[in-house]
Motif scaffolding. Sequence first.
Motif, PDB file in Angstrom:
ATOM      1  N   ASP A  39       0.180   4.792   6.218  1.00  0.00           N
ATOM      2  CA  ASP A  39      -1.437   4.368   6.818  1.00  0.00           C
ATOM      3  C   ASP A  39      -1.910   3.274   7.071  1.00  0.00           C
ATOM      4  O   ASP A  39      -2.063   2.635   8.236  1.00  0.00           O
ATOM      5  CB  ASP A  39      -1.820   5.440   5.704  1.00  0.00           C
ATOM      6  CG  ASP A  39      -2.116   6.756   6.103  1.00  0.00           C
ATOM      7  OD1 ASP A  39      -1.584   7.937   6.308  1.00  0.00           O
ATOM      8  OD2 ASP A  39      -2.384   7.538   4.581  1.00  0.00           O
ATOM      9  N   ASP A  40      -0.941   2.713   5.915  1.00  0.00           N
ATOM     10  CA  ASP A  40      -1.610   0.831   6.157  1.00  0.00           C
ATOM     11  C   ASP A  40      -1.165   0.847   6.990  1.00  0.00           C
ATOM     12  O   ASP A  40      -1.169  -0.385   8.122  1.00  0.00           O
ATOM     13  CB  ASP A  40      -1.058   0.770   4.561  1.00  0.00           C
ATOM     14  CG  ASP A  40      -2.263   0.234   4.073  1.00  0.00           C
ATOM     15  OD1 ASP A  40      -3.584   0.831   4.059  1.00  0.00           O
ATOM     16  OD2 ASP A  40      -1.897  -0.505   2.368  1.00  0.00           O
ATOM     17  N   VAL A  67      -0.229   2.370   9.839  1.00  0.00           N
ATOM     18  CA  VAL A  67      -0.358   3.244  11.060  1.00  0.00           C
ATOM     19  C   VAL A  67      -2.320   1.593  11.619  1.00  0.00           C
ATOM     20  O   VAL A  67      -1.673   1.713  12.493  1.00  0.00           O
ATOM     21  CB  VAL A  67      -1.181   4.098  11.024  1.00  0.00           C
ATOM     22  CG1 VAL A  67      -1.524   4.985  12.543  1.00  0.00           C
ATOM     23  CG2 VAL A  67       0.001   5.080  11.285  1.00  0.00           C
ATOM     24  N   TYR A  68      -2.926   1.800  10.548  1.00  0.00           N
ATOM     25  CA  TYR A  68      -3.578   0.940  11.016  1.00  0.00           C
ATOM     26  C   TYR A  68      -3.306  -0.686  11.216  1.00  0.00           C
ATOM     27  O   TYR A  68      -4.146  -1.116  12.614  1.00  0.00           O
ATOM     28  CB  TYR A  68      -4.531   0.366   9.307  1.00  0.00           C
ATOM     29  CG  TYR A  68      -5.742  -0.141   9.126  1.00  0.00           C
ATOM     30  CD1 TYR A  68      -6.612   0.346  10.011  1.00  0.00           C
ATOM     31  CD2 TYR A  68      -5.965  -1.720   8.877  1.00  0.00           C
ATOM     32  CE1 TYR A  68      -8.006  -0.245   9.602  1.00  0.00           C
ATOM     33  CE2 TYR A  68      -6.853  -2.335   9.010  1.00  0.00           C
ATOM     34  CZ  TYR A  68      -7.767  -1.796   9.769  1.00  0.00           C
ATOM     35  OH  TYR A  68      -9.408  -2.749   9.847  1.00  0.00           O
ATOM     36  N   GLY A  77       2.966   7.886   1.574  1.00  0.00           N
ATOM     37  CA  GLY A  77       2.207   8.598   2.987  1.00  0.00           C
ATOM     38  C   GLY A  77       0.732   6.565   2.619  1.00  0.00           C
ATOM     39  O   GLY A  77       0.431   6.746   3.560  1.00  0.00           O
ATOM     40  N   ALA A  78       0.432   6.262   1.779  1.00  0.00           N
ATOM     41  CA  ALA A  78      -0.521   5.493   1.696  1.00  0.00           C
ATOM     42  C   ALA A  78      -0.156   4.058   2.642  1.00  0.00           C
ATOM     43  O   ALA A  78      -0.592   3.177   3.169  1.00  0.00           O
ATOM     44  CB  ALA A  78      -0.825   5.070   0.321  1.00  0.00           C
ATOM     45  N   SER A 138      -2.181   6.146  -5.684  1.00  0.00           N
ATOM     46  CA  SER A 138      -2.855   7.138  -4.370  1.00  0.00           C
ATOM     47  C   SER A 138      -2.447   8.623  -4.532  1.00  0.00           C
ATOM     48  O   SER A 138      -3.149   9.156  -3.636  1.00  0.00           O
ATOM     49  CB  SER A 138      -2.179   6.851  -3.290  1.00  0.00           C
ATOM     50  OG  SER A 138      -0.981   6.955  -2.783  1.00  0.00           O
ATOM     51  N   ARG A 168      -0.811   7.586  15.426  1.00  0.00           N
ATOM     52  CA  ARG A 168      -1.377   8.437  14.575  1.00  0.00           C
ATOM     53  C   ARG A 168      -0.778   9.646  14.214  1.00  0.00           C
ATOM     54  O   ARG A 168      -0.527  10.055  13.180  1.00  0.00           O
ATOM     55  CB  ARG A 168      -2.419   8.374  14.937  1.00  0.00           C
ATOM     56  CG  ARG A 168      -3.612   7.000  14.632  1.00  0.00           C
ATOM     57  CD  ARG A 168      -4.834   6.731  15.444  1.00  0.00           C
ATOM     58  NE  ARG A 168      -5.600   6.161  15.596  1.00  0.00           N
ATOM     59  CZ  ARG A 168      -6.197   5.724  16.644  1.00  0.00           C
ATOM     60  NH1 ARG A 168      -6.313   6.936  17.683  1.00  0.00           N
ATOM     61  NH2 ARG A 168      -6.947   4.923  16.583  1.00  0.00           N
ATOM     62  N   ALA A 191       4.562   9.444  11.694  1.00  0.00           N
ATOM     63  CA  ALA A 191       5.028   9.385   9.482  1.00  0.00           C
ATOM     64  C   ALA A 191       6.299  10.629   9.921  1.00  0.00           C
ATOM     65  O   ALA A 191       7.232  10.842   9.606  1.00  0.00           O
ATOM     66  CB  ALA A 191       3.887  10.381   9.128  1.00  0.00           C
TER      67      ALA A 191
END
Length: 237
Positions: free
Chosen positions: A131-132, A134-135, A127-128, A122, A82, A86
């Motif tokens: 985020d996906d 990371v999830y 970045g989006a 977004s 997390r 990035a």
Amino acid sequence: MHLDGLSAAWFHPHTDKAQRFLASAYDSVEAVLTNLEIVRLARREEGGDLRGRLTSNEEDLLRAALTFAGAGIDSALKQLIRDTLAALVPVNRESASKFQAHAEARLAHEQAPKLLARYLTSGDPRGALIDDYVYELTGSSLQSTEQVQKVAGALGVTDAKLRKRIGELKPLFVARNEIVHELDLKAPEKPGDRHRRVRSIGKTKDMTHHGLETTQQIINSVAKILGSPGPHGQSEA
């Protein structure tokens, strides 16, 4: 009955929280082993024989140590993902390659038009997408060598010795999963059997230390990629 220490931590602001999670896990495992030593000393003072099999309560303390070690690996590595992914993707070829593969897979998905629309609207498509990613990497428990290897690749870990260490985590994960999912119960041989698996103190210490030390080395590898000057933020000798 203390655990051996871990490698000196390489400090970087992005890895600080993961490092603190790992330190907490180490302290928890060591506290359990210290309590086990206290229990065994008390049994000896009462005239008990410490040779042979541990008592059921003592074996439960070993199970707790293995469970805490597995939880520490899981929480520290998820936090590392997390807090650093990035920042790693723009500066590390391995991380960038794994991220691109993830992006290609998402855009080849049958729901690609909807996913693409969500990314583009977004305000920060890259970045989006991160985020996906990371999830995807943190959405389930990291309790297998395959999952940790995948995370290591995403984090840019390419060192062959470290990747080999990750592969050697299998006994720890097998033991942890037997405890958490099966209460460490063995298949009954006859009605009424409730026999449980047995592990030695030495083997348990080896497995827990190997897991925590491997996690420390992964954190250090990421800190180094991000520009840490050395252990505790000091220049490497």
